[in-house]
Design a protein around this motif. Structure first.
Motif, PDB file in Angstrom:
ATOM      1  N   PHE A 138       0.829  -1.205   0.000  1.00 20.87           N
ATOM      2  CA  PHE A 138       0.000   0.000   0.000  1.00 20.87           C
ATOM      3  C   PHE A 138       0.865   1.257   0.000  1.00 20.87           C
ATOM      4  N   LEU A 139       1.938   1.248   0.765  1.00 18.04           N
ATOM      5  CA  LEU A 139       2.819   2.406   0.790  1.00 18.04           C
ATOM      6  C   LEU A 139       3.499   2.623  -0.555  1.00 18.04           C
ATOM      7  N   LEU A 140       3.714   1.558  -1.301  1.00 13.37           N
ATOM      8  CA  LEU A 140       4.349   1.683  -2.614  1.00 13.37           C
ATOM      9  C   LEU A 140       3.374   2.159  -3.691  1.00 13.37           C
ATOM     10  N   THR A 141       2.093   1.859  -3.531  1.00 12.35           N
ATOM     11  CA  THR A 141       1.126   2.131  -4.585  1.00 12.35           C
ATOM     12  C   THR A 141       0.047   3.131  -4.187  1.00 12.35           C
ATOM     13  N   GLY A 142      -0.249   3.241  -2.886  1.00 11.30           N
ATOM     14  CA  GLY A 142      -1.343   4.094  -2.452  1.00 11.30           C
ATOM     15  C   GLY A 142      -2.714   3.520  -2.751  1.00 11.30           C
ATOM     16  N   ASP A 143      -2.795   2.259  -3.107  1.00 17.28           N
ATOM     17  CA  ASP A 143      -4.071   1.653  -3.486  1.00 17.28           C
ATOM     18  C   ASP A 143      -4.141   0.254  -2.885  1.00 17.28           C
ATOM     19  N   ARG A 192       2.775  10.769 -11.354  1.00 14.42           N
ATOM     20  CA  ARG A 192       2.061  10.835 -10.076  1.00 14.42           C
ATOM     21  C   ARG A 192       1.044   9.693 -10.043  1.00 14.42           C
ATOM     22  N   ALA A 193       1.167   8.868  -9.047  1.00 16.55           N
ATOM     23  CA  ALA A 193       0.287   7.706  -8.949  1.00 16.55           C
ATOM     24  C   ALA A 193      -1.111   8.127  -8.525  1.00 16.55           C
ATOM     25  N   ALA A 245       3.226  13.117  -1.049  1.00 13.35           N
ATOM     26  CA  ALA A 245       4.670  13.312  -1.207  1.00 13.35           C
ATOM     27  C   ALA A 245       5.370  11.996  -1.494  1.00 13.35           C
ATOM     28  N   LEU A 246       4.939  10.949  -0.817  1.00 11.58           N
ATOM     29  CA  LEU A 246       5.558   9.645  -1.023  1.00 11.58           C
ATOM     30  C   LEU A 246       5.306   9.128  -2.432  1.00 11.58           C
ATOM     31  N   PRO A 281       9.370   5.471  -8.511  1.00  6.56           N
ATOM     32  CA  PRO A 281       9.182   4.163  -7.871  1.00  6.56           C
ATOM     33  C   PRO A 281      10.446   3.610  -7.215  1.00  6.56           C
ATOM     34  N   SER A 282      11.593   3.781  -7.858  1.00  8.67           N
ATOM     35  CA  SER A 282      12.828   3.257  -7.271  1.00  8.67           C
ATOM     36  C   SER A 282      13.183   3.986  -5.981  1.00  8.67           C
TER      37      SER A 282
END
Length: 308
Positions: A52-57, A133-134, A153-154, A159-160
């Motif tokens: 979730f922290l990597l994608t926000g979804d 921007r995701a 911000a995250l 992505p890297s």
């Protein structure tokens, strides 16, 4: 290291992140299925929060974790002898979560009129930051209002950079371990980490006022508070994941056999109905046209007459 620790984020009071249940070590399990089930039960929840922290979804996070564990069961002989099976699954989940083709998948409309985070960021920051921007679905339901800016911000980080920050500051991996998992050099990983921290400091000024050591703890606390703002979605039991992996493997095998049979049938059909072979065209022999000599034609002896 895949479990998150329960450190409340500064200025926040989220519910504490529950510790994973006390389970036997997977290496002491009786058989591959039990070892897999223990690994799944021990690490599925932390991996969901990380994805979730990597994608926000959350939906993408669920797909990523399911994919990683299905792949792990499909390749269990390889995973079982790995020095860090949990790290193997984590790497598979992170790579799937950050795959660029996720942006082409259909997404549902956010509930309750929740705004798309991309549009919100564009309005607030006037498109000051470049890059991809995701899109975060259900952002207002997934995180507390005070965490929203941090999530934006995250997700604005490449992505890297996002993965490097999560592994090093969020999970506590050392720099060489982080570089190895990200398949990058140590120098490149250090640069990504520095730029990621600088970007977050624009939203959380306290990060620029502390030493590197406390800063790492503060970022880990912020990430954990962000992931703990909403209960983790339920996941299927380990047995269902194993059965799903086996079913997909059978489908792929059947499809491969069907394709092989189709190619073989097409080859046989072509051999039966096609030309017997290529026969080069034979050129007709050249015919020489003989023109009698004019002098010989006028020779009296040519027609049998004798002179007298």
């Amino acid at each position: 290291m895949t479990e998150t620790v329960s450190i409340p984020a500064p200025g926040h009071s989220p519910d504490p992140v529950p510790e994973p249940p006390s389970l036997p070590d997977p290496s002491a399990a009786d058989g591959p299925a039990e070892a897999f089930d223990l690994l799944y039960e021990r690490h599925v929840t932390p991996l969901l929060r990380q994805a979730f922290l990597l994608t926000g979804d959350w939906r993408t996070a669920e797909r990523s974790v399911r994919h990683a564990f299905r792949l792990a069961w499909e390749r269990w002989p390889e995973v079982a002898v790995d020095r860090d099976p949990a790290g193997w699954v984590r790497a598979a989940a992170h790579e799937y979560a950050l795959a660029p083709w996720h942006r082409f998948l259909p997404r549902r409309t956010p509930r309750g009129g929740a705004q798309d985070v991309r549009d919100s960021t564009r309005d607030v920051r006037d498109n000051a930051l470049d890059g991809v921007r995701a899109v975060v679905q259900d952002a207002q339901d997934a995180v507390q209002e005070e965490d929203r800016e941090l999530l934006e911000a995250l997700l604005e980080l490449p992505p890297s950079y996002r993965r490097t920050l999560l592994l090093h500051d969020g999970l506590g991996l050392e720099l060489p371990e982080t570089a190895a998992e990200c398949e990058a050099s140590t120098a490149a990983t250090a640069g990504r980490l520095m730029h990621a921290r600088e970007a977050l400091a624009q939203y959380v000024p306290e990060l620029s006022r502390v030493a590197p050591g406390p800063r790492r703890e503060m970022i880990r606390s912020l990430l954990e508070g962000l992931a703990a703002a909403r209960p983790v979605p339920g996941m299927p039991p380990a047995r269902a994941v194993r059965e799903g992996s086996e079913y997909l493997a059978r489908c792929r095998t059947g499809a491969a056999l069907a394709l092989t049979g189709l190619v073989a049938a097409a080859t046989v059909l072509t051999a039966v109905t096609g030309p017997e072979g290529y026969t080069p065209r034979q050129e007709a022999p050249a015919v020489s046209v003989h023109t009698p000599d004019r002098g010989a034609a006028e020779d009296p002896g040519a027609d049998g007459r004798t002179g007298g």
